[in-house]
Write a protein that holds these residues in place. Structure first.
Motif, short mmCIF file in Angstrom:
data_model
loop_
_atom_site.label_atom_id
_atom_site.label_comp_id
_atom_site.label_asym_id
_atom_site.label_seq_id
_atom_site.Cartn_x
_atom_site.Cartn_y
_atom_site.Cartn_z
N GLU A 4 -14.91 29.01 -38.27
CA GLU A 4 -15.95 28.60 -37.35
C GLU A 4 -15.38 28.35 -35.96
O GLU A 4 -14.22 28.00 -35.80
CB GLU A 4 -16.64 27.30 -37.82
CG GLU A 4 -17.28 27.37 -39.19
CD GLU A 4 -16.42 26.75 -40.25
OE1 GLU A 4 -16.96 26.26 -41.27
OE2 GLU A 4 -15.18 26.73 -40.08
N LEU A 18 -22.78 28.17 -32.46
CA LEU A 18 -21.65 28.21 -33.36
C LEU A 18 -21.50 29.63 -33.92
O LEU A 18 -22.49 30.32 -34.14
CB LEU A 18 -21.84 27.24 -34.52
CG LEU A 18 -22.11 25.78 -34.15
CD1 LEU A 18 -22.20 24.94 -35.42
CD2 LEU A 18 -21.08 25.24 -33.20
N SER A 19 -20.25 30.02 -34.14
CA SER A 19 -19.96 31.31 -34.74
C SER A 19 -19.10 31.09 -35.97
O SER A 19 -18.31 30.14 -36.04
CB SER A 19 -19.21 32.20 -33.76
OG SER A 19 -19.97 32.44 -32.60
N CYS A 20 -19.24 31.99 -36.92
CA CYS A 20 -18.42 31.95 -38.13
C CYS A 20 -18.00 33.38 -38.43
O CYS A 20 -18.84 34.21 -38.81
CB CYS A 20 -19.21 31.36 -39.28
SG CYS A 20 -18.37 31.44 -40.88
N TRP A 34 -25.19 27.48 -43.26
CA TRP A 34 -24.58 26.45 -42.43
C TRP A 34 -24.94 25.09 -43.02
O TRP A 34 -26.10 24.85 -43.37
CB TRP A 34 -25.08 26.53 -40.99
CG TRP A 34 -24.51 27.64 -40.18
CD1 TRP A 34 -25.07 28.86 -39.94
CD2 TRP A 34 -23.26 27.64 -39.48
NE1 TRP A 34 -24.24 29.61 -39.14
CE2 TRP A 34 -23.12 28.89 -38.84
CE3 TRP A 34 -22.24 26.69 -39.33
CZ2 TRP A 34 -22.02 29.21 -38.06
CZ3 TRP A 34 -21.13 27.02 -38.56
CH2 TRP A 34 -21.03 28.27 -37.94
N THR A 76 -19.99 38.38 -38.75
CA THR A 76 -20.11 37.06 -38.13
C THR A 76 -21.53 36.52 -38.34
O THR A 76 -22.50 37.27 -38.23
CB THR A 76 -19.79 37.12 -36.63
OG1 THR A 76 -18.45 37.59 -36.46
CG2 THR A 76 -19.92 35.75 -35.98
N TYR A 78 -24.08 33.32 -36.98
CA TYR A 78 -24.23 32.44 -35.84
C TYR A 78 -25.23 31.33 -36.14
O TYR A 78 -26.12 31.49 -36.96
CB TYR A 78 -24.73 33.21 -34.62
CG TYR A 78 -23.86 34.38 -34.22
CD1 TYR A 78 -24.18 35.67 -34.64
CD2 TYR A 78 -22.73 34.20 -33.44
CE1 TYR A 78 -23.39 36.74 -34.28
CE2 TYR A 78 -21.93 35.27 -33.08
CZ TYR A 78 -22.27 36.54 -33.51
OH TYR A 78 -21.48 37.60 -33.15
N TYR A 92 -19.77 20.83 -38.56
CA TYR A 92 -20.59 21.93 -39.06
C TYR A 92 -19.70 22.93 -39.80
O TYR A 92 -18.66 23.35 -39.29
CB TYR A 92 -21.32 22.61 -37.91
CG TYR A 92 -22.51 21.80 -37.43
CD1 TYR A 92 -22.32 20.63 -36.71
CD2 TYR A 92 -23.81 22.20 -37.71
CE1 TYR A 92 -23.40 19.87 -36.29
CE2 TYR A 92 -24.91 21.45 -37.29
CZ TYR A 92 -24.69 20.28 -36.58
OH TYR A 92 -25.76 19.54 -36.18
N TYR A 93 -20.17 23.31 -40.99
CA TYR A 93 -19.43 24.23 -41.84
C TYR A 93 -20.27 25.46 -42.13
O TYR A 93 -21.47 25.36 -42.40
CB TYR A 93 -19.11 23.58 -43.19
CG TYR A 93 -18.24 22.35 -43.11
CD1 TYR A 93 -18.80 21.08 -42.94
CD2 TYR A 93 -16.86 22.45 -43.21
CE1 TYR A 93 -18.02 19.95 -42.88
CE2 TYR A 93 -16.05 21.32 -43.15
CZ TYR A 93 -16.64 20.07 -42.98
OH TYR A 93 -15.85 18.96 -42.92
N CYS A 94 -19.63 26.63 -42.13
CA CYS A 94 -20.32 27.79 -42.65
C CYS A 94 -19.82 28.05 -44.05
O CYS A 94 -18.72 27.64 -44.43
CB CYS A 94 -20.16 29.01 -41.76
SG CYS A 94 -18.55 29.80 -41.80
N GLY A 114 -15.71 27.45 -44.59
CA GLY A 114 -14.83 27.37 -43.45
C GLY A 114 -14.26 25.98 -43.29
O GLY A 114 -14.57 25.07 -44.07
N THR A 117 -16.33 22.84 -37.70
CA THR A 117 -16.20 22.66 -36.26
C THR A 117 -17.04 21.45 -35.85
O THR A 117 -18.16 21.28 -36.30
CB THR A 117 -16.63 23.94 -35.51
OG1 THR A 117 -16.37 23.78 -34.11
CG2 THR A 117 -18.09 24.27 -35.71
#
Length: 123
Positions: A4, A18-20, A34, A76, A78, A92-94, A114, A117
């Protein structure tokens, strides 16, 4: 592996994306989610996106403010977060499900996570 990025400190009412990024060749066949965890609280569901058709599902607390999306070419997922509130402060977790499984709102439904973040809101 899920990584993330995009967290940070933002004022209430602001936005973050946010990106993962996922490694591996099966991203397009995995439903993604998420979750978030605030200090002293359990990890909670935020949003999910299906591997087929791109269907989405949101927690009531973020519906209308957050948008989950995916780019299978970039592997990815988002999370666009708008109109942020102090109560959105959390790590925040993906997460990724096993292939060919529909969305889930349960942490136990996800096989990979992940590292998280941090998103912090200042009032």
């Amino acid at each position: 592996q899920l990584v993330e990025s995009g967290g940070g400190l933002v004022q209430a009412g602001g936005s973050l994306r946010l990106s993962c990024a996922a490694s591996g060749r099966s991203f397009s066949s995995r439903s993604m989610g998420w979750f978030r965890q605030a200090p002293g609280k359990e990890r909670e569901f935020v949003a999910a996106i299906s591997w087929i058709g791109g269907s989405t599902y949101y927690a009531d607390s973020v519906k209308g403010r957050f948008t989950i999306s995916r780019d299978n070419v970039k592997s990815t997922v988002y999370l666009q977060m708008n109109s942020l509130k102090p109560e959105d402060t959390a790590v925040y977790y993906c997460a990724a499900r096993d292939p060919n499984m529909d969305m889930s709102t349960q942490t136990s439904g996800y096989a990979y996570w992940g590292q998280g973040t941090q998103v912090t809101l200042s009032s």
